[in-house]
Motif scaffolding. Sequence first.
Motif, PDB file in Angstrom:
ATOM      1  N   PHE A  47      -5.712   9.987   6.658  1.00  0.00           N
ATOM      2  CA  PHE A  47      -5.278   9.430   7.953  1.00  0.00           C
ATOM      3  C   PHE A  47      -5.546   7.931   7.961  1.00  0.00           C
ATOM      4  O   PHE A  47      -6.415   7.436   7.243  1.00  0.00           O
ATOM      5  N   PRO A  48      -4.780   7.204   8.780  1.00  0.00           N
ATOM      6  CA  PRO A  48      -5.051   5.779   8.923  1.00  0.00           C
ATOM      7  C   PRO A  48      -6.203   5.574   9.897  1.00  0.00           C
ATOM      8  O   PRO A  48      -6.378   6.346  10.827  1.00  0.00           O
ATOM      9  N   ASN A  49      -6.988   4.539   9.669  1.00  0.00           N
ATOM     10  CA  ASN A  49      -8.055   4.181  10.601  1.00  0.00           C
ATOM     11  C   ASN A  49      -8.120   2.659  10.722  1.00  0.00           C
ATOM     12  O   ASN A  49      -8.495   2.004   9.755  1.00  0.00           O
ATOM     13  N   ILE A  98      -8.757   7.204   3.443  1.00  0.00           N
ATOM     14  CA  ILE A  98      -8.723   6.479   4.705  1.00  0.00           C
ATOM     15  C   ILE A  98      -7.788   5.284   4.497  1.00  0.00           C
ATOM     16  O   ILE A  98      -8.071   4.408   3.680  1.00  0.00           O
ATOM     17  N   ASP A  99      -6.685   5.292   5.223  1.00  0.00           N
ATOM     18  CA  ASP A  99      -5.649   4.262   5.095  1.00  0.00           C
ATOM     19  C   ASP A  99      -5.977   3.161   6.118  1.00  0.00           C
ATOM     20  O   ASP A  99      -5.746   3.322   7.312  1.00  0.00           O
ATOM     21  N   GLU A 100      -6.524   2.055   5.607  1.00  0.00           N
ATOM     22  CA  GLU A 100      -7.013   0.991   6.505  1.00  0.00           C
ATOM     23  C   GLU A 100      -6.041  -0.176   6.611  1.00  0.00           C
ATOM     24  O   GLU A 100      -6.444  -1.346   6.583  1.00  0.00           O
ATOM     25  N   THR A 134       0.911  10.313  13.294  1.00  0.00           N
ATOM     26  CA  THR A 134       0.336   9.427  12.275  1.00  0.00           C
ATOM     27  C   THR A 134       1.443   8.677  11.553  1.00  0.00           C
ATOM     28  O   THR A 134       2.608   8.692  11.978  1.00  0.00           O
ATOM     29  N   TYR A 135       1.083   8.027  10.451  1.00  0.00           N
ATOM     30  CA  TYR A 135       2.056   7.244   9.684  1.00  0.00           C
ATOM     31  C   TYR A 135       3.145   8.186   9.148  1.00  0.00           C
ATOM     32  O   TYR A 135       2.844   9.131   8.408  1.00  0.00           O
ATOM     33  N   SER A 136       4.388   7.912   9.511  1.00  0.00           N
ATOM     34  CA  SER A 136       5.434   8.895   9.218  1.00  0.00           C
ATOM     35  C   SER A 136       5.873   8.907   7.750  1.00  0.00           C
ATOM     36  O   SER A 136       6.750   9.679   7.382  1.00  0.00           O
ATOM     37  N   ASN A 150      -5.732   4.619  13.525  1.00  0.00           N
ATOM     38  CA  ASN A 150      -4.543   5.447  13.309  1.00  0.00           C
ATOM     39  C   ASN A 150      -3.288   4.674  13.727  1.00  0.00           C
ATOM     40  O   ASN A 150      -3.346   3.756  14.546  1.00  0.00           O
ATOM     41  N   ALA A 151      -2.178   5.028  13.119  1.00  0.00           N
ATOM     42  CA  ALA A 151      -0.889   4.466  13.509  1.00  0.00           C
ATOM     43  C   ALA A 151       0.003   5.648  13.888  1.00  0.00           C
ATOM     44  O   ALA A 151      -0.028   6.664  13.190  1.00  0.00           O
ATOM     45  N   PRO A 152       0.742   5.585  14.968  1.00  0.00           N
ATOM     46  CA  PRO A 152       0.962   4.427  15.818  1.00  0.00           C
ATOM     47  C   PRO A 152       0.046   4.340  17.034  1.00  0.00           C
ATOM     48  O   PRO A 152       0.339   3.576  17.951  1.00  0.00           O
ATOM     49  N   SER A 173       0.840  -1.206   0.000  1.00  0.00           N
ATOM     50  CA  SER A 173       0.000   0.000   0.000  1.00  0.00           C
ATOM     51  C   SER A 173       0.870   1.248   0.000  1.00  0.00           C
ATOM     52  O   SER A 173       0.411   2.326  -0.368  1.00  0.00           O
ATOM     53  N   ASP A 174       2.142   1.126   0.374  1.00  0.00           N
ATOM     54  CA  ASP A 174       3.035   2.288   0.271  1.00  0.00           C
ATOM     55  C   ASP A 174       3.092   2.806  -1.164  1.00  0.00           C
ATOM     56  O   ASP A 174       3.063   4.021  -1.394  1.00  0.00           O
ATOM     57  N   GLU A 175       3.183   1.900  -2.127  1.00  0.00           N
ATOM     58  CA  GLU A 175       3.229   2.354  -3.517  1.00  0.00           C
ATOM     59  C   GLU A 175       1.894   2.973  -3.926  1.00  0.00           C
ATOM     60  O   GLU A 175       1.850   3.993  -4.625  1.00  0.00           O
ATOM     61  N   GLN A 191      -6.013  -0.439   1.569  1.00  0.00           N
ATOM     62  CA  GLN A 191      -5.757  -1.570   2.477  1.00  0.00           C
ATOM     63  C   GLN A 191      -4.496  -2.292   2.026  1.00  0.00           C
ATOM     64  O   GLN A 191      -3.975  -2.033   0.935  1.00  0.00           O
ATOM     65  N   THR A 192      -4.016  -3.190   2.862  1.00  0.00           N
ATOM     66  CA  THR A 192      -2.789  -3.934   2.556  1.00  0.00           C
ATOM     67  C   THR A 192      -2.967  -5.405   2.887  1.00  0.00           C
ATOM     68  O   THR A 192      -3.761  -5.756   3.766  1.00  0.00           O
ATOM     69  N   LEU A 193      -2.199  -6.258   2.227  1.00  0.00           N
ATOM     70  CA  LEU A 193      -2.177  -7.683   2.583  1.00  0.00           C
ATOM     71  C   LEU A 193      -1.020  -7.972   3.536  1.00  0.00           C
ATOM     72  O   LEU A 193      -0.762  -9.106   3.913  1.00  0.00           O
ATOM     73  N   SER A 194      -0.289  -6.900   3.934  1.00  0.00           N
ATOM     74  CA  SER A 194       0.914  -7.084   4.757  1.00  0.00           C
ATOM     75  C   SER A 194       0.608  -7.454   6.204  1.00  0.00           C
ATOM     76  O   SER A 194       1.445  -8.031   6.884  1.00  0.00           O
ATOM     77  N   LYS A 195      -0.572  -7.064   6.692  1.00  0.00           N
ATOM     78  CA  LYS A 195      -0.839  -7.217   8.128  1.00  0.00           C
ATOM     79  C   LYS A 195      -1.797  -8.383   8.359  1.00  0.00           C
ATOM     80  O   LYS A 195      -1.379  -9.453   8.766  1.00  0.00           O
ATOM     81  N   SER A 196      -3.096  -8.176   8.068  1.00  0.00           N
ATOM     82  CA  SER A 196      -4.072  -9.212   8.411  1.00  0.00           C
ATOM     83  C   SER A 196      -3.944 -10.449   7.540  1.00  0.00           C
ATOM     84  O   SER A 196      -4.420 -11.511   7.905  1.00  0.00           O
ATOM     85  N   ARG A 236       4.462  -7.847  -0.764  1.00  0.00           N
ATOM     86  CA  ARG A 236       4.227  -6.468  -1.180  1.00  0.00           C
ATOM     87  C   ARG A 236       2.980  -6.341  -2.053  1.00  0.00           C
ATOM     88  O   ARG A 236       3.073  -6.224  -3.287  1.00  0.00           O
ATOM     89  N   VAL A 237       1.839  -6.379  -1.431  1.00  0.00           N
ATOM     90  CA  VAL A 237       0.582  -6.159  -2.160  1.00  0.00           C
ATOM     91  C   VAL A 237      -0.332  -5.237  -1.340  1.00  0.00           C
ATOM     92  O   VAL A 237      -0.590  -5.500  -0.159  1.00  0.00           O
ATOM     93  N   GLY A 238      -0.784  -4.177  -1.975  1.00  0.00           N
ATOM     94  CA  GLY A 238      -1.760  -3.286  -1.345  1.00  0.00           C
ATOM     95  C   GLY A 238      -2.764  -2.857  -2.397  1.00  0.00           C
ATOM     96  O   GLY A 238      -2.564  -3.089  -3.595  1.00  0.00           O
TER      97      GLY A 238
HETATM   98  C1  LIG Z   1      -0.659   3.189   8.391  1.00  0.00           C
HETATM   99  C2  LIG Z   1       0.100   2.399   7.389  1.00  0.00           C
HETATM  100  N1  LIG Z   1      -0.206   2.527   6.103  1.00  0.00           N
HETATM  101  C3  LIG Z   1       0.446   1.839   5.151  1.00  0.00           C
HETATM  102  C4  LIG Z   1       1.479   0.979   5.475  1.00  0.00           C
HETATM  103  C5  LIG Z   1       2.217   0.292   4.364  1.00  0.00           C
HETATM  104  O1  LIG Z   1       1.969  -1.038   4.274  1.00  0.00           O
HETATM  105  P1  LIG Z   1       2.458  -1.905   3.050  1.00  0.00           P
HETATM  106  O2  LIG Z   1       3.293  -1.028   2.144  1.00  0.00           O
HETATM  107  O3  LIG Z   1       3.224  -3.014   3.636  1.00  0.00           O
HETATM  108  O4  LIG Z   1       1.204  -2.347   2.351  1.00  0.00           O
HETATM  109  C6  LIG Z   1       1.847   0.809   6.802  1.00  0.00           C
HETATM  110  C7  LIG Z   1       2.949  -0.094   7.152  1.00  0.00           C
HETATM  111  O5  LIG Z   1       3.350  -0.300   8.233  1.00  0.00           O
HETATM  112  C8  LIG Z   1       1.142   1.549   7.784  1.00  0.00           C
HETATM  113  O6  LIG Z   1       1.478   1.448   9.076  1.00  0.00           O
END
Ligand SMILES: Cc1ncc(COP(=O)(O)O)c(C=O)c1O
Length: 355
Positions: free
Chosen positions: A150-152, A180-182, A110-112, A154-156, A86-88, A206-211, A218-220
Amino acid sequence: MSRFWSPFVKDLVPYVPGEQPKLQKLTKLNTNENPYGPSPQALAAMQQGLNDDLRRYPDPNSDQLKTAIADYHGVDSAQVFVGNGSDEVLAHIFHGLFQHGKPLLFPDITYSFYPVYCGLYGIPFEAIPLDASFQIRVSDYTGMKGGIIFPNPNAPTGCFLPLAEIERLLAVNTETVVVIDEAYVDFGGESAISLVNHYPNLLVTQTLSKSRSLAGLRVGFAVGHPDLIEALDRIKNSFNSYPLDRLAQLGATASFADQAYFEQCQQAVITERENLVQHLAALDFEVLPSLANFVFCRHRSRDAAELAAGLREDGVIVRHFKQTRVAQYLRITVGRPEESAVLFESLQRVLGTTR
Ligand SMILES: Cc1ncc(COP(=O)(O)O)c(C=O)c1O
């Protein structure tokens, strides 16, 4: 620094990812990875894809994966964009959908990566302070703006903003894109994807990196109005036509078919999060309410940097941010129960011996 660098590169301030230490004996609770492996069905699909087909380029549009995501979320595949993490996806959003002449709004905590993308693409931004209890106050997101993100949760912080609040925000922000960054929504939150058909300026990532335990793949993705998706496609096709390789497309698609495994891991993380919260509270930590796969906490009398350093001596890695407002907090990823046990043992040692 080199004389061959362009002035643009000289001024870049890159993102610093959480450490991926090479230590042998490690309890790694610093980058919010899933402690459980990917779906066996996803692994099998990728193993089957290890064949002669790899000499061919992958599908540039990842159509099968888009269909799987669209079916899963009850939208049309023209409403889905996929990227290399999801970063890309976020990078393309910053580049293609936020108005570069006006400030982008996001929370101060928030997400830096957000300010880094602003630097990369020359987008001015305004960091809106979270309230005293680290919650997003949607009424603060007013005035001239080039977009909102913003993430929801939120991170961190891990704090979740109810969908009714997001709708309140969307009702008064109709002229700019709201993202909304989920990344962490599957650990107990509620997705705003249910709102995309009502708000043409809403984009949900959304991302497949977490859940889905596929950080290494690397898929978002993003879901929103087809017009927003078209802008992202234009950027993608001007940058890298094949962001997802064949194996990533196969593994990601298969992971959406394995709902039972997804729910099993999701529940295990949620259960362990509650255990973590209880133990940390008993060790005199103040823990913010989290609906993510991490908790954000502050010890009532001990310095966070010292605690992080002490844990590290035992091979327990947690994340400590230097930003002044949260310098006394630690972000701890929810691991397996046995990893939590190592964490608690180490914390007891550190709290006991350096008191
Ligand atoms: C809030 C948030 N958004 C996006 C990402 C990026 O995730 P990824 O590039 O692994 O999909 C992260 C990764 O830690 C995150 O914390």
